[in-house]
Each structure stands twice: as C-alpha cells, then as structure tokens.
Design a protein around this motif. Sequence first.
Motif, short mmCIF file in Angstrom:
data_model
loop_
_atom_site.label_atom_id
_atom_site.label_comp_id
_atom_site.label_asym_id
_atom_site.label_seq_id
_atom_site.Cartn_x
_atom_site.Cartn_y
_atom_site.Cartn_z
N TRP A 1 1.28 -1.63 0.17
CA TRP A 1 -0.04 -0.13 0.12
C TRP A 1 1.11 1.60 0.21
O TRP A 1 0.42 2.06 -0.53
CB TRP A 1 -0.89 0.08 1.53
N LEU A 2 1.61 1.14 0.73
CA LEU A 2 3.47 2.17 0.86
C LEU A 2 3.37 2.60 -0.90
O LEU A 2 3.73 3.42 -1.04
CB LEU A 2 3.54 1.94 1.90
N ALA A 3 4.47 0.94 -0.90
CA ALA A 3 4.46 1.11 -2.57
C ALA A 3 3.89 2.25 -3.35
O ALA A 3 3.55 3.39 -3.97
CB ALA A 3 4.85 0.13 -2.72
N LEU B 1 1.87 6.61 -6.66
CA LEU B 1 0.54 7.92 -7.24
C LEU B 1 0.74 8.72 -7.00
O LEU B 1 0.20 9.67 -7.48
CB LEU B 1 -1.20 7.01 -7.45
N ALA B 2 1.53 9.11 -5.16
CA ALA B 2 1.07 10.36 -4.98
C ALA B 2 1.75 11.49 -6.01
O ALA B 2 1.35 12.79 -6.27
CB ALA B 2 2.10 10.28 -4.00
N PRO B 3 2.96 11.76 -6.72
CA PRO B 3 3.01 12.80 -7.55
C PRO B 3 2.12 12.40 -8.93
O PRO B 3 1.72 14.30 -9.23
CB PRO B 3 4.66 11.97 -8.47
N ILE B 4 1.29 12.38 -9.53
CA ILE B 4 0.49 11.86 -10.18
C ILE B 4 -1.12 12.94 -9.44
O ILE B 4 -1.28 13.86 -10.55
CB ILE B 4 -0.06 10.79 -11.16
N VAL B 5 -1.14 12.80 -8.68
CA VAL B 5 -2.17 12.80 -8.35
C VAL B 5 -1.64 14.59 -7.78
O VAL B 5 -2.93 15.04 -7.64
CB VAL B 5 -2.55 11.96 -6.42
N LEU B 6 -1.03 14.83 -6.69
CA LEU B 6 -0.58 15.69 -6.48
C LEU B 6 -0.38 17.15 -7.59
O LEU B 6 -0.95 17.72 -8.24
CB LEU B 6 1.53 16.39 -6.19
N LEU B 7 -0.12 16.60 -8.77
CA LEU B 7 0.68 17.28 -9.92
C LEU B 7 -1.47 17.68 -10.21
O LEU B 7 -1.07 19.13 -11.38
CB LEU B 7 1.38 16.37 -11.19
N SER B 8 -1.91 16.40 -10.79
CA SER B 8 -3.04 17.11 -11.21
C SER B 8 -4.15 18.01 -10.68
O SER B 8 -5.03 18.53 -10.96
CB SER B 8 -3.72 15.96 -11.15
N GLY B 9 -3.59 17.76 -9.28
CA GLY B 9 -4.64 18.40 -8.09
C GLY B 9 -3.81 20.19 -8.40
O GLY B 9 -4.96 20.65 -8.05
N ALA B 10 -2.49 20.44 -8.91
CA ALA B 10 -2.35 21.08 -8.63
C ALA B 10 -2.30 22.61 -9.78
O ALA B 10 -2.80 23.57 -9.89
CB ALA B 10 -0.55 21.30 -8.59
#
Length: 247
Positions: free
Chosen positions: A43-45, A50-59
């Motif tokens: 789950w951590l991996a 996915l965190a960078p893609i989610v952050l970039l989309s939100g930004a």
Amino acid sequence: MTPEQLGRYVRGSRIAAAVIAVVLVGLRVGYEFGVTEARTPAWLAVTLLLAPIVLLSGAFIGFGIALRPVMQPPPSALRVRGDAFVVPGSPVWLGRATMAWALLGTLFLESDPSTPLGLRVTLNVIAVLLIALAAVPLLRGPRIIVSPDGLTIRAGGSRRVKWDDLVRVPQRPLPLRVRSPKLALSIRRPGRAEPGWLLIPLEMLAVEPVFLGSVVEHYVEHPDRRAAIGTEAEYARLTGTSQPGVT
C-alpha cells in the motif's frame, strides 16, 4: 487589475510552482530509492508511486482556480521596471509548465541497484542538474520587454527588434488567419521594398493582444516618446490612469 496586482500573481505562481516541483521530485526520489519489495508494504509503494500524479493533477486544477482573475489578461497591466515596460509570462502557464517538467525530469533518475555506485551517483547528479537548469527558464518564463531601444522578445524563441526595424502597419489586413493570439509586427526586410510580417505568439503571456499592439504602434509612430518608456509617468500617460504600476 493593476500591474502591481498582476506582479503579485506572477510571483505567487513562481513560488508555489517551485515548492510543488520540489515536492514532486522528492516524492519520486522517495519511491525510486526508498521502495524495496522486501521492506516496503504494497500500500505504501502504491501510494508513493501515485502521489506525484495526484499532486500534479490537483495543482493543475488549483492553479486554474486560484489564478482565474488572470486567465483573461488585463487590458493594460504592463509592469513598470524603471527602464522598460515588461509583459510578463502568464502565471498559469508558468506554474503548470514548471510542475510538469519537474515530474517529467525525474525520468532521468537512475535507481537500478545493479548499476555501479559511482556511476549511479554521477547519473543522478546530472539528472538533478538537468531538472534544475530546465526549471530556471521556465520559472523566469516568456516575456516581452518594451524599452527605449526596441523590443526584446522571449516567446516562441528569442529575438531583439529595434524601433527603426519596424514600420507602421500597412492599411490592409494580414495576409493570413491565425487561431491563437499573436502580435503582428510589420518589419523591414533588407533588399525588399515591401515590409514583412513577424508574428509573436502571445498565449503564454499575460497581456491583452490589442492593447500590446497599440502600445508598439504608438512608439513606432511617435519616436519622441520612446525616451520616457519605463517611467511611471509614461505608464500613466499611456494607459490614461493615475495609478502607475510597479515591478
């Protein structure tokens, strides 16, 4: 919107984009070099992946909302620099391009454990330098500088045009149609009697095209006013306002 307000939007977008870019790179580095099959929970991996893609989309969405007031460029918001008027890059474009490059640049990172340590360190140092060197001009962004000597253009390429190279726009329409906003300059061509057209793309700049065209045309037709370019008094006279802009 005043030039001072536009300047705050430009500076704010640069700071926010730089911070988010660093976080994006940090998340990617954490995944590339911190995740191992033996020690990292699945789950951590997946979260780190996915965190960078989610952050970039939100930004991307956040920039569109926060910078909505400058999505449509203000009609007369030139920045007054003291020695020139500056058309800054679009805060929305600056921010989104910088963040996207930061994430794309992480593809240069080398995380293969089988690679010799010395080579691996060297490759990653080069990758970080490439990311930083490419991000700097993105953060500076495109711009057009209107100075007493002429125009310095950084939009769709770099070019310097002196006032004497420009002529009054002929009293006929452009010989072509354009879909995106452009600054059409009528420019002298060595060895030819008829001037040519120089088209400058403006979609990456925070300026209203018609206003910028009228400014350039004004100084082409009135050489005596060029010496005052960049002063607060000239800005107020040019725009018919009583509130001069600041850098």
